[in-house]
Design a protein around this motif. Structure first.
Motif, PDB file in Angstrom:
ATOM      1  N   THR A  11     -48.882 -40.713 -15.448  1.00 38.14           N
ATOM      2  CA  THR A  11     -48.967 -40.302 -16.858  1.00 38.14           C
ATOM      3  C   THR A  11     -49.689 -38.975 -17.055  1.00 38.14           C
ATOM      4  OG1 THR A  11     -50.958 -41.663 -17.118  1.00 38.14           O
ATOM      5  CG2 THR A  11     -48.854 -42.668 -17.713  1.00 38.14           C
ATOM      6  N   GLU A  12     -50.425 -38.533 -16.056  1.00 38.37           N
ATOM      7  CA  GLU A  12     -51.136 -37.255 -16.210  1.00 38.37           C
ATOM      8  C   GLU A  12     -51.474 -36.694 -14.838  1.00 38.37           C
ATOM      9  OE1 GLU A  12     -55.045 -35.420 -18.588  1.00 38.37           O
ATOM     10  OE2 GLU A  12     -54.621 -37.580 -18.626  1.00 38.37           O
ATOM     11  N   ILE A  13     -51.318 -35.381 -14.692  1.00 37.55           N
ATOM     12  CA  ILE A  13     -51.777 -34.644 -13.513  1.00 37.55           C
ATOM     13  C   ILE A  13     -52.566 -33.456 -14.026  1.00 37.55           C
ATOM     14  CG2 ILE A  13     -51.111 -33.394 -11.426  1.00 37.55           C
ATOM     15  CD1 ILE A  13     -48.512 -34.986 -11.398  1.00 37.55           C
ATOM     16  N   THR A  14     -53.845 -33.407 -13.711  1.00 36.67           N
ATOM     17  CA  THR A  14     -54.700 -32.401 -14.325  1.00 36.67           C
ATOM     18  C   THR A  14     -55.836 -31.991 -13.389  1.00 36.67           C
ATOM     19  OG1 THR A  14     -56.159 -31.949 -16.202  1.00 36.67           O
ATOM     20  CG2 THR A  14     -56.057 -34.223 -15.433  1.00 36.67           C
ATOM     21  N   SER A  15     -56.324 -30.791 -13.589  1.00 39.77           N
ATOM     22  CA  SER A  15     -57.507 -30.344 -12.851  1.00 39.77           C
ATOM     23  C   SER A  15     -58.789 -30.780 -13.562  1.00 39.77           C
ATOM     24  CB  SER A  15     -57.492 -28.817 -12.706  1.00 39.77           C
ATOM     25  OG  SER A  15     -57.449 -28.209 -13.987  1.00 39.77           O
ATOM     26  N   LYS A  16     -58.625 -31.288 -14.777  1.00 37.26           N
ATOM     27  CA  LYS A  16     -59.782 -31.738 -15.534  1.00 37.26           C
ATOM     28  C   LYS A  16     -60.222 -33.128 -15.082  1.00 37.26           C
ATOM     29  CE  LYS A  16     -58.374 -29.140 -19.649  1.00 37.26           C
ATOM     30  NZ  LYS A  16     -57.985 -29.239 -21.082  1.00 37.26           N
ATOM     31  N   LYS A  17     -61.445 -33.444 -15.387  1.00 34.86           N
ATOM     32  CA  LYS A  17     -61.981 -34.753 -15.051  1.00 34.86           C
ATOM     33  C   LYS A  17     -61.384 -35.812 -15.964  1.00 34.86           C
ATOM     34  CE  LYS A  17     -66.342 -37.203 -14.263  1.00 34.86           C
ATOM     35  NZ  LYS A  17     -67.832 -37.113 -14.319  1.00 34.86           N
ATOM     36  N   ILE A  18     -60.939 -36.930 -15.346  1.00 33.46           N
ATOM     37  CA  ILE A  18     -60.425 -38.058 -16.126  1.00 33.46           C
ATOM     38  C   ILE A  18     -61.554 -39.078 -16.245  1.00 33.46           C
ATOM     39  CG2 ILE A  18     -58.729 -39.943 -16.172  1.00 33.46           C
ATOM     40  CD1 ILE A  18     -56.830 -38.108 -14.627  1.00 33.46           C
ATOM     41  N   THR A  19     -61.865 -39.476 -17.450  1.00 34.73           N
ATOM     42  CA  THR A  19     -63.044 -40.337 -17.671  1.00 34.73           C
ATOM     43  C   THR A  19     -62.692 -41.783 -17.970  1.00 34.73           C
ATOM     44  OG1 THR A  19     -63.084 -39.696 -20.014  1.00 34.73           O
ATOM     45  CG2 THR A  19     -64.422 -38.389 -18.481  1.00 34.73           C
ATOM     46  N   SER A  20     -61.461 -42.051 -18.346  1.00 36.55           N
ATOM     47  CA  SER A  20     -61.099 -43.421 -18.726  1.00 36.55           C
ATOM     48  C   SER A  20     -60.083 -43.977 -17.740  1.00 36.55           C
ATOM     49  CB  SER A  20     -60.508 -43.435 -20.142  1.00 36.55           C
ATOM     50  OG  SER A  20     -60.111 -44.744 -20.501  1.00 36.55           O
ATOM     51  N   TYR A  21     -60.499 -44.996 -16.981  1.00 36.30           N
ATOM     52  CA  TYR A  21     -59.611 -45.631 -15.999  1.00 36.30           C
ATOM     53  C   TYR A  21     -60.228 -46.961 -15.573  1.00 36.30           C
ATOM     54  CZ  TYR A  21     -63.083 -43.236 -13.093  1.00 36.30           C
ATOM     55  OH  TYR A  21     -64.257 -42.775 -12.551  1.00 36.30           O
ATOM     56  N   ASP A  22     -59.412 -47.811 -14.983  1.00 36.33           N
ATOM     57  CA  ASP A  22     -59.877 -49.112 -14.499  1.00 36.33           C
ATOM     58  C   ASP A  22     -60.275 -49.069 -13.025  1.00 36.33           C
ATOM     59  OD1 ASP A  22     -59.362 -50.345 -16.972  1.00 36.33           O
ATOM     60  OD2 ASP A  22     -57.249 -50.606 -16.457  1.00 36.33           O
ATOM     61  N   LEU A  23     -59.595 -48.222 -12.256  1.00 35.18           N
ATOM     62  CA  LEU A  23     -59.824 -48.164 -10.813  1.00 35.18           C
ATOM     63  C   LEU A  23     -59.700 -46.719 -10.357  1.00 35.18           C
ATOM     64  CD1 LEU A  23     -60.082 -49.636  -8.015  1.00 35.18           C
ATOM     65  CD2 LEU A  23     -57.563 -49.658  -7.969  1.00 35.18           C
ATOM     66  N   LYS A  24     -60.614 -46.308  -9.492  1.00 41.27           N
ATOM     67  CA  LYS A  24     -60.592 -44.948  -8.962  1.00 41.27           C
ATOM     68  C   LYS A  24     -60.313 -44.991  -7.463  1.00 41.27           C
ATOM     69  CE  LYS A  24     -63.493 -40.808  -8.408  1.00 41.27           C
ATOM     70  NZ  LYS A  24     -64.813 -40.210  -8.692  1.00 41.27           N
ATOM     71  N   ILE A  25     -59.359 -44.192  -7.035  1.00 41.34           N
ATOM     72  CA  ILE A  25     -59.078 -44.022  -5.611  1.00 41.34           C
ATOM     73  C   ILE A  25     -59.533 -42.623  -5.234  1.00 41.34           C
ATOM     74  CG2 ILE A  25     -57.289 -43.976  -3.824  1.00 41.34           C
ATOM     75  CD1 ILE A  25     -55.565 -45.717  -5.670  1.00 41.34           C
ATOM     76  N   ASN A  26     -60.456 -42.532  -4.311  1.00 44.93           N
ATOM     77  CA  ASN A  26     -61.006 -41.234  -3.920  1.00 44.93           C
ATOM     78  C   ASN A  26     -60.101 -40.586  -2.884  1.00 44.93           C
ATOM     79  OD1 ASN A  26     -62.493 -39.028  -3.236  1.00 44.93           O
ATOM     80  ND2 ASN A  26     -64.356 -40.143  -2.684  1.00 44.93           N
ATOM     81  N   GLY A  27     -59.416 -39.522  -3.285  1.00 42.30           N
ATOM     82  CA  GLY A  27     -58.526 -38.811  -2.370  1.00 42.30           C
ATOM     83  C   GLY A  27     -59.094 -37.502  -1.878  1.00 42.30           C
ATOM     84  N   PHE A  28     -60.403 -37.298  -2.063  1.00 39.50           N
ATOM     85  CA  PHE A  28     -61.007 -36.030  -1.676  1.00 39.50           C
ATOM     86  C   PHE A  28     -60.760 -35.738  -0.194  1.00 39.50           C
ATOM     87  CE2 PHE A  28     -64.525 -33.363  -0.179  1.00 39.50           C
ATOM     88  CZ  PHE A  28     -64.419 -32.301  -1.074  1.00 39.50           C
ATOM     89  N   GLY A  29     -60.226 -34.546   0.088  1.00 37.21           N
ATOM     90  CA  GLY A  29     -59.973 -34.133   1.466  1.00 37.21           C
ATOM     91  C   GLY A  29     -58.729 -34.731   2.076  1.00 37.21           C
ATOM     92  N   LYS A  30     -57.962 -35.498   1.281  1.00 32.64           N
ATOM     93  CA  LYS A  30     -56.744 -36.129   1.791  1.00 32.64           C
ATOM     94  C   LYS A  30     -55.524 -35.527   1.095  1.00 32.64           C
ATOM     95  CE  LYS A  30     -59.204 -40.334   3.062  1.00 32.64           C
ATOM     96  NZ  LYS A  30     -60.517 -39.950   2.527  1.00 32.64           N
ATOM     97  N   PHE A  31     -54.346 -36.074   1.365  1.00 36.22           N
ATOM     98  CA  PHE A  31     -53.099 -35.469   0.903  1.00 36.22           C
ATOM     99  C   PHE A  31     -52.242 -36.520   0.219  1.00 36.22           C
ATOM    100  CE2 PHE A  31     -54.871 -33.001   4.260  1.00 36.22           C
ATOM    101  CZ  PHE A  31     -54.642 -31.683   3.886  1.00 36.22           C
ATOM    102  N   LEU A  32     -51.834 -36.220  -1.018  1.00 35.38           N
ATOM    103  CA  LEU A  32     -51.017 -37.136  -1.805  1.00 35.38           C
ATOM    104  C   LEU A  32     -49.552 -36.696  -1.731  1.00 35.38           C
ATOM    105  CD1 LEU A  32     -51.292 -39.596  -3.783  1.00 35.38           C
ATOM    106  CD2 LEU A  32     -51.162 -37.908  -5.632  1.00 35.38           C
ATOM    107  N   THR A  33     -48.674 -37.621  -1.386  1.00 39.94           N
ATOM    108  CA  THR A  33     -47.244 -37.320  -1.288  1.00 39.94           C
ATOM    109  C   THR A  33     -46.447 -38.385  -2.028  1.00 39.94           C
ATOM    110  OG1 THR A  33     -46.655 -38.653   0.658  1.00 39.94           O
ATOM    111  CG2 THR A  33     -47.700 -36.513   1.072  1.00 39.94           C
ATOM    112  N   PRO A  34     -45.185 -38.101  -2.324  1.00 42.02           N
ATOM    113  CA  PRO A  34     -44.325 -39.181  -2.801  1.00 42.02           C
ATOM    114  C   PRO A  34     -44.139 -40.223  -1.700  1.00 42.02           C
ATOM    115  CG  PRO A  34     -43.298 -37.007  -3.120  1.00 42.02           C
ATOM    116  CD  PRO A  34     -44.479 -36.815  -2.227  1.00 42.02           C
ATOM    117  N   GLY A  35     -43.859 -41.454  -2.096  1.00 44.16           N
ATOM    118  CA  GLY A  35     -43.467 -42.449  -1.110  1.00 44.16           C
ATOM    119  C   GLY A  35     -42.140 -42.061  -0.477  1.00 44.16           C
TER     120      GLY A  35
END
Length: 440
Positions: A11-35
């Motif tokens: 629903t959103e891709i942003t460089s800003k901080k997201i403050t409202s969520y139920d679960l956080k997955i820390n991807g710092f230093g990793k790589f996100l790809t499509p399945g």
């Protein structure tokens, strides 16, 4: 960037901080790809046994059950979040009813009693896999006509039609193929119902026939070059055929693991690797070591006049694969899109296992000369575009289904990165890769 997922979609891709969520997955230093999408996998088929209706599977129901329970998890382990099954068989409900499984799409096979693969089946149970048997002489209004059966396929929710262009294994030609008139009727009806046609064809003459029939996708490498089999370079007739494929924008599935699986099954150590054992139930691994499980190897030995096992293996791994690689290189030189399609398991060989075969197919693409960028495209956006699901899959974009992978290393630096997945995200739900291992 920060990626927000809600209700299974991005629903959103942003460089800003997201403050409202139920679960956080820390991807710092990793790589996100499509399945990943494997656009040619047969989920009813048990490696080493058959399509689940074969005598070997019937005699071993507990092994079959253990396999079907693990299979979708094995695909997810290797990052496969979408599958297209071009011949669903009779057991695909095991797959789609699993608690966690890749999103499932299917073709339906259209064949006749006089043509492959029906003509090869020796028992009624195996023949029961083929629901859509056409009578080539039937008028359009008849129940078993081309037109009526394709209408039923469309109503079933299938994404495509599978046709077999196969007159005999290797250079043999003992089987009939569908008539030119029937193929024209199939093309017209498929267009009416907006169904793609996927063609099984692995020989020069069969791929030529498929192209004349106006298919949308050709599955399998051109491994059998007919009278040109001994040539080192691509002869003019083959390049002309490939040029037609390029000009007609017919998509290509190399499925090199079909041939590799035939060669590797002759290796007695094939089931010993950590990659193999992590996603294959131990009872099945133990069964692969039994005399009963060697039936297909015996068939290969008989077919090769009892040649040494290594020589049989070399015939596949260094002969036919080399031809497939030359075709891939030719298509690459024309910037022709390649699709990731493993044809798992491809044969009764137990060398190919779910998910692992997809990863090995990606490695085979690199061996054939594709860049890591081209492999990424083949595994994601190329498949999504070809099968008209790019609005939901294929890229990390707002609005798309949240089937994603979090990798530890950059897949554009090394193909091995696809074996360093940390988290699989399926419709927004994170799955730790290690939780999918079967033998802990």
């Amino acid at each position: 960037m920060n990626v927000l997922i809600s209700d299974g979609r991005i629903t959103e891709i942003t460089s800003k901080k997201i403050t409202s969520y139920d679960l956080k997955i820390n991807g710092f230093g990793k790589f996100l790809t499509p399945g990943l999408m494997d656009s040619h996998a047969h989920v009813s088929s048990i490696p080493g046994m058959g399509f689940g209706v074969e005598p070997v599977a019937i005699k071993n129901p507990k092994l079959a059950q253990a396999y079907f329970e693990q299979q979708p998890r094995s695909f997810l382990f290797y990052g496969v979040t979408q599958i297209l099954d071009p011949n669903p068989g009779v057991s695909f409900d095991y797959f789609t009813s699993a608690p966690q499984h890749p999103d499932y799409f299917r073709c339906e096979v259209l064949t006749s009693k006089n043509t492959f693969p029906y003509v090869e089946k020796a028992d009624d149970l195996s023949r029961s896999m083929f629901t859509y048997l056409i009578d080539e002489s039937a008028e359009a209004t008849a129940e078993n006509s081309v037109e009526r059966l394709i209408g039923k396929i469309a109503d079933s929710g299938a994404s495509c039609i599978k046709l077999y262009f196969e007159d005999g294994y290797g250079n043999a030609n003992q089987w009939a193929t569908l008539s030119t008139n029937t193929l024209k009727r199939i093309k017209l009806a498929a267009k009416k119902y907006n169904l793609l046609i996927v063609a099984h064809a692995n020989a020069l003459d069969m791929q030529q026939l498929a192209l004349v029939a106006g298919v949308d996708v050709i599955a399998h490498g051109m491994w059998n070059w007919g009278q040109y089999n001994r040539e080192q370079n691509i002869p003019k007739e083959i390049s002309n055929t490939l040029n037609k494929m390029i000009n007609d924008e017919v998509a290509y599935m190399p499925t090199q693991r079909v041939i590799a699986g035939l060669g590797e099954v002759m290796d007695p150590t094939i089931g010993n690797s950590p990659e193999f054992t992590s996603i294959t139930p131990k009872p099945l691994i133990d069964w692969y070591k039994t005399t009963e499980a060697q039936w297909f190897k015996e068939e290969l030995r008989a077919g090769f006049d009892r040649m040494p096992d290594q020589s049989i293996s070399d015939a596949f791994l260094y002969g036919r694969i080399r031809k497939g690689n030359k075709v891939i290189q030719y298509l690459k030189s024309a910037d022709h899109p390649i699709l990731l399609a493993s044809d798992f398991p491809g044969s009764p060989s137990f060398a190919n296992q779910p998910g692992l075969t997809t990863y090995q197919e990606m490695k085979a693409m690199v061996t054939a000369g594709l860049s890591l960028e081209e492999v990424l495209a083949a595994a994601t956006i190329n498949n999504a575009k070809q099968f008209k699901i790019e609005n939901d899959y294929g890229t990390v974009e707002v609005g798309k289904v949240a089937n994603l992978l979090l990798l530890k290393t950059n897949p554009l630096d090394s193909i091995e990165s696809w074996n360093r997945i940390e988290t699989i995200i399926l419709h927004g739900d994170p799955i730790a890769r290690e939780s999918l291992v079967v033998n802990k």
